[in-house]
Design a protein around this motif. Structure first.
Motif, PDB file in Angstrom:
ATOM      1  N   ARG A  73       8.521  -2.694  33.004  1.00  0.00           N
ATOM      2  CA  ARG A  73       9.876  -2.736  33.543  1.00  0.00           C
ATOM      3  C   ARG A  73      10.506  -1.338  33.639  1.00  0.00           C
ATOM      4  O   ARG A  73      11.637  -1.107  33.241  1.00  0.00           O
ATOM      5  N   GLY A  74       9.723  -0.395  34.185  1.00  0.00           N
ATOM      6  CA  GLY A  74      10.254   0.931  34.435  1.00  0.00           C
ATOM      7  C   GLY A  74      10.392   1.816  33.230  1.00  0.00           C
ATOM      8  O   GLY A  74      11.020   2.884  33.315  1.00  0.00           O
ATOM      9  N   MET A 195       1.375  -5.090  25.181  1.00  0.00           N
ATOM     10  CA  MET A 195       0.705  -5.371  26.443  1.00  0.00           C
ATOM     11  C   MET A 195       1.275  -6.615  27.113  1.00  0.00           C
ATOM     12  O   MET A 195       1.381  -6.680  28.346  1.00  0.00           O
ATOM     13  N   ALA A 196       1.660  -7.601  26.307  1.00  0.00           N
ATOM     14  CA  ALA A 196       2.267  -8.812  26.869  1.00  0.00           C
ATOM     15  C   ALA A 196       3.623  -8.491  27.478  1.00  0.00           C
ATOM     16  O   ALA A 196       3.971  -8.974  28.565  1.00  0.00           O
ATOM     17  N   THR A 197       4.389  -7.659  26.794  1.00  0.00           N
ATOM     18  CA  THR A 197       5.697  -7.262  27.317  1.00  0.00           C
ATOM     19  C   THR A 197       5.549  -6.471  28.602  1.00  0.00           C
ATOM     20  O   THR A 197       6.293  -6.675  29.566  1.00  0.00           O
ATOM     21  N   ASP A 201       7.456  -9.300  30.959  1.00  0.00           N
ATOM     22  CA  ASP A 201       8.428  -9.310  29.865  1.00  0.00           C
ATOM     23  C   ASP A 201       9.199 -10.627  29.782  1.00  0.00           C
ATOM     24  O   ASP A 201       9.608 -11.045  28.702  1.00  0.00           O
ATOM     25  N   ARG A 202       9.385 -11.288  30.915  1.00  0.00           N
ATOM     26  CA  ARG A 202      10.106 -12.570  30.880  1.00  0.00           C
ATOM     27  C   ARG A 202       9.292 -13.635  30.173  1.00  0.00           C
ATOM     28  O   ARG A 202       9.826 -14.394  29.351  1.00  0.00           O
ATOM     29  N   SER A 207       8.364 -16.588  25.083  1.00  0.00           N
ATOM     30  CA  SER A 207       7.401 -16.935  24.036  1.00  0.00           C
ATOM     31  C   SER A 207       7.876 -16.493  22.656  1.00  0.00           C
ATOM     32  O   SER A 207       7.154 -16.670  21.679  1.00  0.00           O
ATOM     33  N   GLY A 208       9.047 -15.897  22.599  1.00  0.00           N
ATOM     34  CA  GLY A 208       9.599 -15.505  21.312  1.00  0.00           C
ATOM     35  C   GLY A 208       9.428 -14.048  20.955  1.00  0.00           C
ATOM     36  O   GLY A 208       9.744 -13.653  19.828  1.00  0.00           O
ATOM     37  N   VAL A 209       8.946 -13.232  21.880  1.00  0.00           N
ATOM     38  CA  VAL A 209       8.748 -11.812  21.607  1.00  0.00           C
ATOM     39  C   VAL A 209      10.088 -11.085  21.695  1.00  0.00           C
ATOM     40  O   VAL A 209      10.859 -11.286  22.640  1.00  0.00           O
TER      41      VAL A 209
END
Length: 327
Positions: A73-74, A195-197, A201-202, A207-209
């Motif tokens: 996200r930039g 890496m998931a973010t 990121d949504r 998922s609770g991150v």
């Protein structure tokens, strides 16, 4: 009778598993061969330590630049270069020249603390307050550059012998520490969250991150790696110079893009950052052998950045795939 699938090994496995770094890896071997042909003595085994010392600041700056990119996200930290310069002048002018401190037990922790403080500031602005990362870190870029010139208006000073040794065979110490730190990060649950973010990121948030916390830590890590880059830079130039740090920002971004790190997040890592940085270093070394001016070098960095971003563009990849499909 069952058939066993044969898994490729060595370089073949590397090229298969790391698609985004194929270009950088291929370019590395081409540039390395060209440099060995142009200057074989420089790349003899007994000179590898010195070559690593020359490349270490860029290698570590590229790794520092990579971590925020992975958060997606930039996320970006354009203050890495000026931070290196600020740490350099604080070490030389504030600690060595003014306070007479030469012990590594003080200088190294001081550099790391400054890097952590910068990472916390950038993380607070970009991840917690959610200011556009490019704007937030551009602000700290200007602050650090101005502070460096305030602390030390012109190049001066010298460094102790132990620090100067980090530009030679002992350059393996800051680089090795960075590698160990990255390998430790990869073994922590945080790496998967990062890496998931960066990938989505949504989805990570649903998922609770804790997405802001993940990005905040990414900036902290960037600050730590930038401080190691500053130590290598100080060892390389052997003095304080407020003007040399900012130049690493553009070069590091070009190296990261060339290495195959996804500028949109979630793709890449240390291997990609180091490969891209090694390519830039070898390209610089080759052009220098031809007595190319610094202006041409700057144009080369810009061309590499544009080319790398274009080659890693998803739209361009889809276009090539569409043309490759037989009709």
């Amino acid at each position: 009778m069952t058939t066993k699938s044969v898994r490729p090994g060595g370089l073949a496995r590397f090229f298969i598993e790391r698609r985004n770094t194929r270009l950088a890896a291929l370019l590395f071997f081409i540039l390395l061969a060209a440099n060995i042909w142009l200057n074989p003595a420089r790349f003899m085994p007994h000179n590898w330590g010195s070559v690593l010392g020359l490349a270490a600041p860029l290698l570590l700056a590229s790794l520092a630049m990579t971590i925020p990119f992975l958060a997606g996200r930039g996320s970006i930290d354009v203050s890495v270069g000026p931070l290196m310069g600020l740490i350099n002048v604080i070490i030389v002018k504030g600690l060595i020249m003014a306070a007479g401190v030469t012990s590594p037990l003080i200088i190294v922790p001081a550099a790391l603390l400054i890097g952590l403080a910068s990472g916390a500031l950038n993380g607070f602005l970009a991840a917690i307050l959610r200011i556009q990362p490019i704007v937030a870190t551009l602000g700290t870029y200007l602050i650090y550059a101005g502070l460096a010139l305030t602390v030390l208006p012109s190049p001066s000073g010298s460094v102790p012998a132990w620090l100067a040794a980090l530009a030679g065979p002992w350059s393996i110490l800051p680089v090795g520490l960075a590698v160990l730190l990255w390998l430790l990060v990869k073994r922590l649950p945080y790496y998967d969250l990062l890496m998931a973010t960066g990938s989505d990121d949504r989805a990570a948030y649903t998922s609770g991150v804790d997405v802001p916390a993940v990005r905040f830590v990414a900036y902290l890590l960037a600050g730590v790696f930038a401080s190691l880059a500053a130590l290598s830079l100080t060892a390389l130039i052997g003095s304080g110079d407020p003007n040399i740090g900012p130049g690493y920002t553009l070069i590091a971004i070009a190296a990261v893009a060339l290495g195959g790190v996804g500028l949109a997040g979630g793709v890449g890592g240390m291997t990609a950052a180091f490969l891209g940085a090694a390519d830039i270093f070898l390209l610089q070394s080759m052009l220098t052998a031809f007595n190319v001016s610094t202006f041409v070098l700057q144009m080369a960095y810009g061309a590499v950045l544009v080319l790398a971003v274009c080659l890693n563009s998803e739209k361009l990849k889809h276009l090539f795939k569409a043309r490759a499909v037989p009709r």
